[in-house]
Every structure is written in C-alpha cells, then in structure tokens.
Design an enzyme around this catalytic site. Structure first.
Site, short mmCIF file in Angstrom:
data_model
loop_
_atom_site.label_atom_id
_atom_site.label_comp_id
_atom_site.label_asym_id
_atom_site.label_seq_id
_atom_site.Cartn_x
_atom_site.Cartn_y
_atom_site.Cartn_z
N ILE A 79 -1.84 56.13 62.46
CA ILE A 79 -1.38 55.16 63.13
C ILE A 79 -0.17 54.63 62.34
O ILE A 79 -0.39 54.19 61.29
CB ILE A 79 -2.43 54.55 63.70
CG1 ILE A 79 -3.36 53.84 62.44
CG2 ILE A 79 -3.41 55.24 64.41
CD1 ILE A 79 -4.54 52.69 62.81
N MET A 106 1.54 47.93 57.08
CA MET A 106 1.71 49.40 56.57
C MET A 106 0.58 50.36 57.33
O MET A 106 -0.30 49.61 58.06
CB MET A 106 0.85 49.40 55.25
CG MET A 106 1.09 50.56 54.36
SD MET A 106 0.57 50.39 52.63
CE MET A 106 1.77 49.35 51.89
N CYS A 107 0.90 51.47 57.64
CA CYS A 107 0.48 52.39 58.33
C CYS A 107 -1.17 52.65 57.98
O CYS A 107 -1.34 52.43 56.84
CB CYS A 107 1.00 53.72 58.52
SG CYS A 107 2.80 53.53 59.06
N GLN A 108 -1.80 53.50 58.43
CA GLN A 108 -3.19 53.79 58.29
C GLN A 108 -3.24 55.24 58.34
O GLN A 108 -2.86 56.02 59.14
CB GLN A 108 -4.22 53.02 58.83
CG GLN A 108 -4.50 51.69 58.47
CD GLN A 108 -5.87 50.91 58.66
OE1 GLN A 108 -6.78 51.69 59.04
NE2 GLN A 108 -5.97 49.87 58.53
N ASN A 133 1.58 56.67 54.17
CA ASN A 133 1.66 55.22 54.37
C ASN A 133 2.21 54.69 53.10
O ASN A 133 1.90 54.98 51.86
CB ASN A 133 0.66 54.56 54.90
CG ASN A 133 -0.61 54.13 53.81
OD1 ASN A 133 -0.36 54.19 52.71
ND2 ASN A 133 -1.66 53.87 54.29
#
Length: 260
Positions: free
Chosen positions: A78, A1-3, A108
């Site tokens: 990110i 998963m994105c941050q 996210n």
C-alpha cells in the site's frame, strides 16, 4: 512511508485475512491511500491486481477480500507516494522476467540519487519511482553475474545481500523480492514476521474487528509465514527484524539468514 505485506507457505494458502488487514491501513486506519497492489504466484504464473484508489475504499480490493486468494507466495503493498506521480505504472508490486521466472518486488522507503548513480542495462523502468529503478538495477546485477541460475541458490542469496548493502547507503530500503520459489525480505528500518504452524488457533486483526480460527482452515502439516511493516494481528507474537537483516523464506520456513 508505504507498507509491505508478504506471505510464504508450504501449501497454497488463502491470503485474504492478511490482505484485509493491510488494506484497512490504505486510507482508513492509516494514511497509505495512494494506490495498492497484490501479486501472488500460481505455479510459474502470477496474478496481479493494482489500483490507484485507497485500498480501504476500492471496489477491486473489496472484490478480492471476497475471493479465495490461495498461493504459496504473496507480495502486497500500500502506497504513500513520495517519489513518482500517482499513476498505475508507479504502483507496486513490480514484475519482470529473469531465467524464465516471474520476479516480483515491492519496496518502502526513500532512496536519494539512485536515478543518477545506478546505471541500468537490460531492465528499464516503466514508471518513475526509485523503487522500480532499484528493482531493475538489482535484476541487471543478478543477470550480469549469473547468466544462468547458480546451482547453489545460497550463492544467489548472498549476492543479493551484498547488493542490498549498496542500496542501503542511498536511504531506507525495506523490500520483498520473490522469484516464485522463495520470498526474500530485507529490513532497512522496519519489518516483522510471524510463522503459524500446528497447533493453530484464532488470530485477530489489529485494524478491523475480525478474526479467523486457523485451526478450522488448516491441516496439522501447514506452515505459513506472514511478513508486514507493522503487525497485522494483536494476539500473536511477531518477530522484529533488525536493520540490515535479510531473511529468505521457502515453504514458510527460514532457509537463509543474513545480518550486518
């Protein structure tokens, strides 16, 4: 998963410290190596930077870490790609105009079926991510309900909170949303924040042996709030948002709270 990483401050504040910690997680201390982006407001304008390289190894990100990124509102992301190809148009944050204002958005999580079930109107995605799709859908919903900005912004925040409940039904939907005046943060499963104010002290990054003494960088009147998916520092107390929470920050302070 994105941050995610965001910042709200009452004076233009340098975001390099937080950005430096975040991009360490983009391929070095974590797996979010599928592109990164940074958006920050300067008056009514914005400056944006994006790249498909892992942020920890990217020349552009390294360049930014050497610059003075001063702003009242910052949105950064990110990526660990799940939906959408590894292309620049799929890299967050996304930006659109509404009411003559630049709106920025980063998300996210994964949302199932939104391309088929959420009809779009004025705003259309450039890329293929579920994230940009819900951003366009949300702005459409706002524009339809409020052709002009409501006199009481609390009405707008309440409306956005009601719409995010609908998005939450499709899956994980942590997001940062800004109109250049406030920063809205919604927690679907993971989001945290810390507010720095006088008396300021040192802060130590979690992902890098690097610290800053904010007492030397601030004035006694400064208020700075940083949000992140995971705490960026080890020696500060971060407040954990609960699933379903939405907070609205202006000038570093919480001005509206919404809870399930």
């Amino acid at each position: 998963m994105c941050q995610l990483m965001g910042m709200s401050a009452n004076v233009p504040t340098d975001a390099r410290f937080s950005f430096t910690g975040l991009v360490e997680r983009a391929g070095r201390t974590d797996i979010h190596k599928d592109g990164w982006g940074l958006l920050f407001y300067i008056g009514k304008g914005v400056q944006e930077f994006r790249d498909l390289k892992a942020g920890s190894e990217c020349d552009v990100a390294n360049f930014l870490k050497q610059q003075c990124i001063k702003s009242n509102i910052v949105v950064s992301h990110i990526r660990q790609a799940n939906v959408g190809a590894l292309t620049l148009e799929n890299t967050h944050p996304f930006r659109r105009e509404l009411w003559g204002q630049n709106w920025g958005f980063a998300h996210n999580g994964q949302l199932e079926g939104i391309h088929e079930q959420l009809t779009l109107g004025r705003y259309l995605p450039i890329g293929t991510t579920d994230s940009e799709h819900i951003f366009c859908w949300l702005l459409d919903q706002i524009h339809q309900a409020f052709p002009e900005p409501p006199e009481d912004p609390q009405i707008l925040y309440s409306f956005i909170y009601e719409k995010r409940k609908y998005l939450h039904d499709f899956g994980v939907c942590n997001f940062l949303l800004s109109d250049g005046d406030v920063l809205m943060a919604h927690c679907s499963n993971k989001l945290q924040w810390v507010t720095r104010r006088a008396p300021f002290g040192p802060a130590l990054l979690k992902d890098l042996d690097f610290s800053v003494d904010f007492a030397a960088e601030t004035t006694p009147n400064d208020v700075v709030t940083v949000l992140a998916t995971e705490p960026l520092t080890t020696n500060e107390t971060w407040s954990v948002m609960s699933p379903g929470d939405m907070l609205v920050f202006k000038a570093g302070e919480v001005i509206a709270k919404f809870f399930d």
